[in-house]
Design a protein around this motif. Structure first.
Motif, PDB file in Angstrom:
ATOM      1  N   MET A  94       0.823  -1.213   0.000  1.00 56.41           N
ATOM      2  CA  MET A  94       0.000   0.000   0.000  1.00 56.41           C
ATOM      3  C   MET A  94       0.850   1.253   0.000  1.00 56.41           C
ATOM      4  O   MET A  94       0.367   2.338   0.274  1.00 56.41           O
ATOM      5  N   GLY A 127       2.964   3.600  -5.551  1.00 61.56           N
ATOM      6  CA  GLY A 127       2.848   2.767  -6.744  1.00 61.56           C
ATOM      7  C   GLY A 127       1.571   1.974  -6.815  1.00 61.56           C
ATOM      8  O   GLY A 127       0.829   1.849  -5.836  1.00 61.56           O
ATOM      9  N   SER A 155      -3.201  -3.586  -2.184  1.00 56.62           N
ATOM     10  CA  SER A 155      -4.163  -2.525  -2.471  1.00 56.62           C
ATOM     11  C   SER A 155      -4.008  -2.053  -3.914  1.00 56.62           C
ATOM     12  O   SER A 155      -2.912  -1.713  -4.356  1.00 56.62           O
ATOM     13  N   THR A 156      -5.111  -2.055  -4.629  1.00 54.13           N
ATOM     14  CA  THR A 156      -5.076  -1.619  -6.032  1.00 54.13           C
ATOM     15  C   THR A 156      -6.073  -0.490  -6.267  1.00 54.13           C
ATOM     16  O   THR A 156      -7.112  -0.414  -5.615  1.00 54.13           O
ATOM     17  N   SER A 157      -5.735   0.343  -7.245  1.00 52.10           N
ATOM     18  CA  SER A 157      -6.656   1.416  -7.605  1.00 52.10           C
ATOM     19  C   SER A 157      -7.812   0.859  -8.443  1.00 52.10           C
ATOM     20  O   SER A 157      -8.703   1.602  -8.822  1.00 52.10           O
ATOM     21  N   SER A 185      -9.161   0.459  -3.891  1.00 48.29           N
ATOM     22  CA  SER A 185      -9.408   1.868  -3.583  1.00 48.29           C
ATOM     23  C   SER A 185     -10.623   2.325  -4.378  1.00 48.29           C
ATOM     24  O   SER A 185     -10.574   2.386  -5.611  1.00 48.29           O
ATOM     25  N   HIS A 192     -13.198   5.025  -3.102  1.00 47.45           N
ATOM     26  CA  HIS A 192     -13.237   6.464  -2.820  1.00 47.45           C
ATOM     27  C   HIS A 192     -14.513   7.181  -3.268  1.00 47.45           C
ATOM     28  O   HIS A 192     -14.789   8.291  -2.792  1.00 47.45           O
ATOM     29  N   THR A 250      -2.253  16.745   2.090  1.00 45.06           N
ATOM     30  CA  THR A 250      -1.007  16.826   1.316  1.00 45.06           C
ATOM     31  C   THR A 250      -0.933  18.208   0.647  1.00 45.06           C
ATOM     32  O   THR A 250      -0.451  18.358  -0.456  1.00 45.06           O
TER      33      THR A 250
HETATM   34  N1  SAH Z   1      -2.074   2.244  -5.881  1.00 45.34           N
HETATM   35  C1  SAH Z   1      -2.682   1.480  -4.836  1.00 45.34           C
HETATM   36  C2  SAH Z   1      -1.877   1.414  -3.547  1.00 45.34           C
HETATM   37  C3  SAH Z   1      -1.195   2.622  -3.029  1.00 45.34           C
HETATM   38  S1  SAH Z   1      -2.100   3.843  -2.206  1.00 45.34           S
HETATM   39  C4  SAH Z   1      -4.085   1.954  -4.578  1.00 45.34           C
HETATM   40  O1  SAH Z   1      -4.508   2.933  -5.186  1.00 45.34           O
HETATM   41  O2  SAH Z   1      -4.797   1.317  -3.804  1.00 45.34           O
HETATM   42  C5  SAH Z   1      -2.724   3.168  -0.719  1.00 45.34           C
HETATM   43  C6  SAH Z   1      -4.017   3.848  -0.278  1.00 45.34           C
HETATM   44  O3  SAH Z   1      -3.770   5.164   0.251  1.00 45.34           O
HETATM   45  C7  SAH Z   1      -5.010   4.013  -1.417  1.00 45.34           C
HETATM   46  O4  SAH Z   1      -6.301   3.671  -0.993  1.00 45.34           O
HETATM   47  C8  SAH Z   1      -4.884   5.509  -1.690  1.00 45.34           C
HETATM   48  O5  SAH Z   1      -6.019   5.970  -2.384  1.00 45.34           O
HETATM   49  C9  SAH Z   1      -4.710   6.068  -0.313  1.00 45.34           C
HETATM   50  N2  SAH Z   1      -4.181   7.434  -0.243  1.00 45.34           N
HETATM   51  C10 SAH Z   1      -3.286   8.030  -1.040  1.00 45.34           C
HETATM   52  N3  SAH Z   1      -3.077   9.313  -0.673  1.00 45.34           N
HETATM   53  C11 SAH Z   1      -3.851   9.532   0.387  1.00 45.34           C
HETATM   54  C12 SAH Z   1      -4.087  10.671   1.228  1.00 45.34           C
HETATM   55  N4  SAH Z   1      -3.496  11.834   1.009  1.00 45.34           N
HETATM   56  N5  SAH Z   1      -4.981  10.524   2.232  1.00 45.34           N
HETATM   57  C13 SAH Z   1      -5.600   9.341   2.472  1.00 45.34           C
HETATM   58  N6  SAH Z   1      -5.419   8.252   1.731  1.00 45.34           N
HETATM   59  C14 SAH Z   1      -4.566   8.331   0.686  1.00 45.34           C
END
Ligand code: SAH
Length: 371
Positions: A161, A164, A196-198, A219, A221, A297
């Motif tokens: 997670m 990438g 974890s994948t998008s 993911s 969202h 962020t």
């Molecule tokens: N590419 C993969 C794994 C990496 S991200 C994916 O998309 O699942 C791991 C998790 O953190 C994902 O659910 C992502 O959407 C979330 N994430 C990324 N940036 C974030 C942030 N600023 N706040 C909360 N979650 C975040």
């Protein structure tokens, strides 16, 4: 200094692959080398091998593709690791101690191609894929740094997670899974691994067919295509229906409940309409919604309060949807995806700008070779 780009990473190579590199050494030497690599030793530290063999191996290979560069302890007990790779690139991981074991979050790529609107990892796009030994190397390096061995591991659970998209680096992730679960590798149970994948629906199906049974997190969202496409451009290719269909397929093939990651953003995806729609799209198979409050962020999007996240969870629960709010670790040490690497890179770039030529700059992309 970047290493010779032609060198081979020994970590995670099979006995026969190691034997092919040292054909005149006895087979048990290859077995020993493989085991030493999983303990995190460098070739120089493999002192039971002859000096001559170590020298010969060092010329063509290295055993520790991932080195701990810095550790950032967080007030909540987690530790963020900054790693350096042999080409000078930086990646990061988060070690989270729990009462049931210790979880390490690892990266699968440097940067990311997905460009999710709230995520720091993908802001500069993809730099490069991580080789399987570099994904393994994160686990091995932290296990050693935390006082573990391959037999008595300090890292008991692994989540893919970090930075990438694992399914955008499918073959390396598969080989990583093979070696990290191998009895003569790190012997981690698939039950203790989450990916974890998008939501690359075709890869979710391919993964379901592979026979691996890790916990799959997707993911999501947003349950609405229009909103999800704004947050996650990948939704234009794999929309909500294709992702939830693939999740159903994963459950059918593996019997494992699918987790949906839901980063909650104030005023964006926290409405009652979202909760009701989530119930509709997730009906008919076992799943769980993991609500994570947005990590700031420095964007326009706002993090909801803990109370608001709790209220969204209760709304889902009242509709019969299994959901919890996940505590996010390491917020004071920039625990969110790609945040730390980004900051350290910015610091180093500032330093690079203020120094004159001749200073070694990160660079010289090395290509991994396998035997
Ligand atoms: N590419 C993969 C794994 C990496 S991200 C994916 O998309 O699942 C791991 C998790 O953190 C994902 O659910 C992502 O959407 C979330 N994430 C990324 N940036 C974030 C942030 N600023 N706040 C909360 N979650 C975040």
């Amino acid at each position: 200094m970047s290493e010779n780009p032609q060198k081979i990473s020994l970590l995670g190579l099979k006995e026969e692959e190691i034997s092919a590199l040292i054909p005149d050494a006895p087979r048990y030497t290859a077995k020993q080398v493989r085991a030493f690599c999983f303990s995190g030793r460098s070739i120089e530290e493999m002192t039971s091998l002859s000096k001559a063999l170590r020298a010969r191996l060092s010329e063509i290979a290295y055993a520790d593709p991932v080195k701990v560069k810095r550790v950032y302890p967080s007030r909540d007990g987690s530790r963020k690791y900054l790693f350096s790779l042999t080409d000078g690139e930086l990646i990061e991981g988060v070690f989270m101690p729990h009462d049931y074991g210790n979880t390490l979050c690892v990266s699968t790529q440097i940067g990311c191609r997905m460009h999710c609107a709230f995520c720091a990892s993908g802001r500069d796009g993809l730099v490069r894929d991580l080789h399987f030994s570099e994904i393994l190397g994160q686990v091995v390096a932290v296990n050693r740094a935390e006082g573990g061995t391959p037999k008595a591991r300090a890292v008991t659970n692994i989540v893919l997670m970090g930075s990438g998209e694992p399914f955008d680096n499918y073959d390396n992730v598969m080989r990583f899974l093979e070696e990290v679960t191998a009895p003569d590798g790190l012997n981690v149970s698939e039950r203790n691994i989450s990916l974890s994948t998008s939501g690359l629906a075709d890869k979710i199906r391919k993964f379901a067919d592979s026979g691996r049974k890790v916990t799959l997190s997707i993911s999501l969202h947003s349950p609405f295509d229009e909103e999800r496409s704004k947050l996650m451009p990948v939704n234009r290719k794999y929309d909500v229906a294709s992702v939830t269909d693939a999740a159903r397929y994963y459950f059918k093939k593996t019997g494992r409940r699918v987790i949906f990651e839901y980063t909650l953003i104030k005023g964006v995806n926290d409405t009652d309409a979202c909760a009701v729609r989530l119930k509709e799209i997730l009906k008919g198979f076992p799943s769980h919604v993991n609500i994570i409050r947005l990590n700031d962020t420095g964007l326009e999007m706002k993090r909801p309060s803990a109370d608001a996240a709790g209220a969204f969870m209760l709304k889902l629960n009242s509709l019969g949807v299994s959901a919890t709010v996940r505590h996010s670790f390491g917020e004071d040490v920039e625990g969110a995806c790609g945040q730390l690497r980004r900051r350290v890179k910015e610091e180093e770039d500032r330093k690079d700008d203020s120094t004159r030529d001749g200073e070694e700059k990160r660079g010289g992309r090395r290509k991994f070779t396998t035997v």
